[in-house]
Design an enzyme around this catalytic site. Structure first.
Site, short mmCIF file in Angstrom:
data_model
loop_
_atom_site.label_atom_id
_atom_site.label_comp_id
_atom_site.label_asym_id
_atom_site.label_seq_id
_atom_site.Cartn_x
_atom_site.Cartn_y
_atom_site.Cartn_z
N GLY A 47 66.74 51.46 43.72
CA GLY A 47 67.95 50.77 43.28
C GLY A 47 67.57 49.58 42.42
O GLY A 47 66.39 49.23 42.30
N LEU A 48 68.56 48.96 41.82
CA LEU A 48 68.33 47.83 40.93
C LEU A 48 67.71 46.64 41.65
O LEU A 48 67.84 46.51 42.87
CB LEU A 48 69.65 47.40 40.29
N SER A 49 67.08 45.76 40.90
CA SER A 49 66.57 44.53 41.46
C SER A 49 67.73 43.74 42.05
O SER A 49 68.77 43.57 41.41
CB SER A 49 65.88 43.70 40.36
N GLY A 50 67.57 43.29 43.29
CA GLY A 50 68.62 42.53 43.95
C GLY A 50 69.66 43.37 44.67
O GLY A 50 70.62 42.83 45.22
N CYS A 51 69.43 44.68 44.73
CA CYS A 51 70.43 45.56 45.37
C CYS A 51 70.36 45.50 46.90
O CYS A 51 71.30 45.91 47.58
CB CYS A 51 70.27 47.00 44.90
N GLY A 52 69.24 45.02 47.45
CA GLY A 52 69.09 44.94 48.89
C GLY A 52 68.06 45.87 49.48
O GLY A 52 67.95 45.99 50.70
N SER A 54 64.70 45.81 49.79
CA SER A 54 63.69 45.21 50.67
C SER A 54 64.30 44.71 51.97
O SER A 54 63.71 44.87 53.05
CB SER A 54 62.98 44.06 49.95
N SER A 138 61.73 51.74 41.06
CA SER A 138 61.40 53.11 40.64
C SER A 138 62.53 53.71 39.79
O SER A 138 63.22 54.62 40.22
CB SER A 138 61.11 54.00 41.85
#
Length: 236
Positions: A47-52, A54, A138
């Site tokens: 998913g996009l950076s900041g999507c949650g 991690s 990814s």
């Protein structure tokens, strides 16, 4: 596993170097899985950076450990400190020539190699019977599909769980915990997914987590945990 293939999906009979031979382990994957009372697999968050990604992956890791499972977590930022370090990091210890050859930036080809390396590592971990969580942007579908092939060639179909953390880019930009979107919009970061580089969303992910204001990361992690129970990766 198809005996004509090594765990990375390459033919054992058609390797470029005939001096590289695949050695079968005395302790098999099945032995390790029985010993751990679980099935080795890869849960791949995209998913996009900041999507949650991690945050949810860490919550799932906690749930698995509390359940008594053996799991491990690979995070996109963390691997950039070592396994997939950029040239500037490698140059400090290894020099410019080494850094230029082996360091990874964020161009399309560097991202491809980044995911290839991580895919190889997750395949080894899953083969050791671990529930391996991987949280990476990814962005390219082809690269994720290649990892799926590696993992399932090493084990069996169904050992790769693609989790699409489908958070709208507007929400990701509002969160922007590292200030990356602001820098990307300002032109300070090149090849940034969602701004100057594309993101290819999964077409048929095993788990699709759509954004809901009332869903906590723990709620979403529990959804994945329950799916792993249903698939027999872990037992009740």
């Amino acid at each position: 596993m198809n005996e004509s293939l090594s765990p990375n999906g390459a033919s054992k009979d058609n390797d470029v170097s005939k001096d590289i031979v695949w050695h079968e382990d005395t302790v098999t994957r099945e032995h390790r899985e029985v010993n751990l009372d679980q099935r080795g697999c890869v849960v791949w968050f995209t998913g996009l950076s900041g999507c949650g990604k991690s945050t949810i992956a860490n919550e799932l890791d906690r749930l698995l450990i509390e359940h008594g499972a053996a799991s491990t977590l690979l995070d996109g930022d963390n691997v950039r400190h070592g396994l997939c370090a950029p040239p500037a990091v490698l140059a400090v210890e290894h020099g410019d020539e080494f850094a230029t050859r082996f360091g990874l930036g964020f161009s399309a080809i560097d991202r491809e190699e980044n995911i290839r390396r991580i895919g190889a590592v997750t395949t080894l971990m899953a083969s050791a019977g671990l529930i391996t969580l991987a949280a990476f942007v990814s962005p390219y579908r082809r690269d994720r599909d290649r990892v799926r092939k590696m993992v399932e060639t090493s084990g069996q179909e169904g050992d790769f769980f693609e989790v699409f953390v489908d958070t709208p880019i507007e929400v990701c930009q509002q969160r922007d915990p590292k200030g990356l979107y602001k820098k990307a919009i300002a032109g300070e970061i090149k090849n940034f997914t969602g701004i100057s580089d594309p993101y290819e969303a999964p077409e048929k992910p095993e788990i699709h987590l759509t954004h809901r204001e009332d869903a906590t990361p723990t709620d979403q992690a529990k959804e994945i945990f329950d799916a792993l129970l249903r698939c027999g990766v872990i037992s009740h």
